[in-house]
Design a protein around this motif. Sequence first.
Motif, PDB file in Angstrom:
ATOM      1  N   ALA A  71      43.002  56.913  43.853  1.00  0.00           N
ATOM      2  CA  ALA A  71      41.777  56.930  43.059  1.00  0.00           C
ATOM      3  C   ALA A  71      41.588  58.361  42.593  1.00  0.00           C
ATOM      4  CB  ALA A  71      40.596  56.482  43.900  1.00  0.00           C
ATOM      5  N   VAL A  72      41.064  58.532  41.383  1.00  0.00           N
ATOM      6  CA  VAL A  72      40.822  59.862  40.816  1.00  0.00           C
ATOM      7  C   VAL A  72      39.348  59.943  40.437  1.00  0.00           C
ATOM      8  CG1 VAL A  72      41.387  61.447  38.931  1.00  0.00           C
ATOM      9  CG2 VAL A  72      43.179  60.032  39.934  1.00  0.00           C
ATOM     10  N   TYR A  73      38.716  61.039  40.850  1.00  0.00           N
ATOM     11  CA  TYR A  73      37.297  61.253  40.590  1.00  0.00           C
ATOM     12  C   TYR A  73      37.102  62.561  39.834  1.00  0.00           C
ATOM     13  CZ  TYR A  73      36.515  57.501  43.902  1.00  0.00           C
ATOM     14  OH  TYR A  73      36.526  56.286  44.525  1.00  0.00           O
ATOM     15  N   PHE A  74      36.258  62.516  38.804  1.00  0.00           N
ATOM     16  CA  PHE A  74      35.903  63.690  38.024  1.00  0.00           C
ATOM     17  C   PHE A  74      34.455  64.042  38.359  1.00  0.00           C
ATOM     18  CE2 PHE A  74      39.340  61.634  35.830  1.00  0.00           C
ATOM     19  CZ  PHE A  74      40.145  62.688  35.430  1.00  0.00           C
ATOM     20  N   GLU A  75      34.264  65.206  38.984  1.00  0.00           N
ATOM     21  CA  GLU A  75      32.943  65.666  39.400  1.00  0.00           C
ATOM     22  C   GLU A  75      32.435  66.690  38.374  1.00  0.00           C
ATOM     23  OE1 GLU A  75      31.018  67.590  43.408  1.00  0.00           O
ATOM     24  OE2 GLU A  75      33.029  68.236  42.833  1.00  0.00           O
ATOM     25  N   PHE A  76      31.332  66.362  37.697  1.00  0.00           N
ATOM     26  CA  PHE A  76      30.751  67.216  36.664  1.00  0.00           C
ATOM     27  C   PHE A  76      29.651  68.079  37.286  1.00  0.00           C
ATOM     28  CE2 PHE A  76      32.676  63.712  34.561  1.00  0.00           C
ATOM     29  CZ  PHE A  76      33.115  64.174  33.340  1.00  0.00           C
ATOM     30  N   LEU A  77      29.800  69.404  37.178  1.00  0.00           N
ATOM     31  CA  LEU A  77      28.820  70.332  37.744  1.00  0.00           C
ATOM     32  C   LEU A  77      28.294  71.250  36.653  1.00  0.00           C
ATOM     33  CD1 LEU A  77      30.884  71.341  40.899  1.00  0.00           C
ATOM     34  CD2 LEU A  77      29.050  69.646  40.770  1.00  0.00           C
ATOM     35  N   SER A  78      26.954  71.310  36.517  1.00  0.00           N
ATOM     36  CA  SER A  78      26.344  72.153  35.491  1.00  0.00           C
ATOM     37  C   SER A  78      24.912  72.502  35.895  1.00  0.00           C
ATOM     38  CB  SER A  78      26.328  71.434  34.149  1.00  0.00           C
ATOM     39  OG  SER A  78      25.699  72.220  33.166  1.00  0.00           O
ATOM     40  N   ASP A  79      24.457  73.649  35.439  1.00  0.00           N
ATOM     41  CA  ASP A  79      23.068  74.061  35.638  1.00  0.00           C
ATOM     42  C   ASP A  79      22.204  73.642  34.460  1.00  0.00           C
ATOM     43  OD1 ASP A  79      23.717  75.266  38.046  1.00  0.00           O
ATOM     44  OD2 ASP A  79      24.099  77.209  37.109  1.00  0.00           O
ATOM     45  N   GLN A  80      22.779  73.020  33.442  1.00  0.00           N
ATOM     46  CA  GLN A  80      22.068  72.649  32.216  1.00  0.00           C
ATOM     47  C   GLN A  80      21.240  71.381  32.425  1.00  0.00           C
ATOM     48  OE1 GLN A  80      22.387  74.628  29.342  1.00  0.00           O
ATOM     49  NE2 GLN A  80      23.409  75.955  30.818  1.00  0.00           N
ATOM     50  N   GLU A  81      20.206  71.229  31.625  1.00  0.00           N
ATOM     51  CA  GLU A  81      19.342  70.042  31.651  1.00  0.00           C
ATOM     52  C   GLU A  81      19.855  68.987  30.682  1.00  0.00           C
ATOM     53  OE1 GLU A  81      16.602  69.527  33.586  1.00  0.00           O
ATOM     54  OE2 GLU A  81      17.038  71.429  34.583  1.00  0.00           O
ATOM     55  N   GLY A  82      19.512  67.741  30.919  1.00  0.00           N
ATOM     56  CA  GLY A  82      19.833  66.650  30.013  1.00  0.00           C
ATOM     57  C   GLY A  82      21.303  66.246  30.074  1.00  0.00           C
ATOM     58  N   GLU A  83      21.739  65.577  28.996  1.00  0.00           N
ATOM     59  CA  GLU A  83      23.125  65.121  28.920  1.00  0.00           C
ATOM     60  C   GLU A  83      24.056  66.326  28.889  1.00  0.00           C
ATOM     61  OE1 GLU A  83      25.111  63.477  25.216  1.00  0.00           O
ATOM     62  OE2 GLU A  83      24.729  61.650  26.378  1.00  0.00           O
ATOM     63  N   VAL A  84      25.026  66.329  29.773  1.00  0.00           N
ATOM     64  CA  VAL A  84      25.940  67.475  29.886  1.00  0.00           C
ATOM     65  C   VAL A  84      27.254  67.211  29.167  1.00  0.00           C
ATOM     66  CG1 VAL A  84      27.232  68.904  31.517  1.00  0.00           C
ATOM     67  CG2 VAL A  84      24.895  68.235  32.030  1.00  0.00           C
ATOM     68  N   ALA A  85      27.751  65.971  29.210  1.00  0.00           N
ATOM     69  CA  ALA A  85      29.068  65.708  28.624  1.00  0.00           C
ATOM     70  C   ALA A  85      29.249  64.236  28.304  1.00  0.00           C
ATOM     71  CB  ALA A  85      30.167  66.143  29.586  1.00  0.00           C
ATOM     72  N   VAL A  86      30.174  63.983  27.382  1.00  0.00           N
ATOM     73  CA  VAL A  86      30.663  62.643  27.095  1.00  0.00           C
ATOM     74  C   VAL A  86      32.170  62.694  27.299  1.00  0.00           C
ATOM     75  CG1 VAL A  86      30.959  60.856  25.352  1.00  0.00           C
ATOM     76  CG2 VAL A  86      28.816  62.147  25.460  1.00  0.00           C
ATOM     77  N   LEU A  87      32.648  62.025  28.340  1.00  0.00           N
ATOM     78  CA  LEU A  87      34.078  62.008  28.661  1.00  0.00           C
ATOM     79  C   LEU A  87      34.792  61.088  27.686  1.00  0.00           C
ATOM     80  CD1 LEU A  87      36.438  62.729  30.576  1.00  0.00           C
ATOM     81  CD2 LEU A  87      35.736  60.789  31.992  1.00  0.00           C
TER      82      LEU A  87
END
Length: 93
Positions: A71-87
Amino acid sequence: GTTVGFRYLQFGNNSPKIVSVVIDRYKPMIINVRLDSYQGKIVSTLHFTDVDVAPCEMTAMVSAGIVGKHAVYFEFLSDQEGEVAVLNRFTFD
């Protein structure tokens, strides 16, 4: 703090050397690529910093051998508010 998982990917007997991730929209962030669990071993880390370019493809080295089914997991980490990314997509080469 969002994690996206894909179960199960077959890597065969030849470990990939790099992972590439394409993001359509994003804010500055780090993506940790983990194996077998959302808290599993981190095998790669991608740093997205240039928010003026989208879509953006980032490539990073794979730090450990990956063979067989995982299994592969992508962990998104950011200090920004709201939507951070669209993979958009990812590949292992």
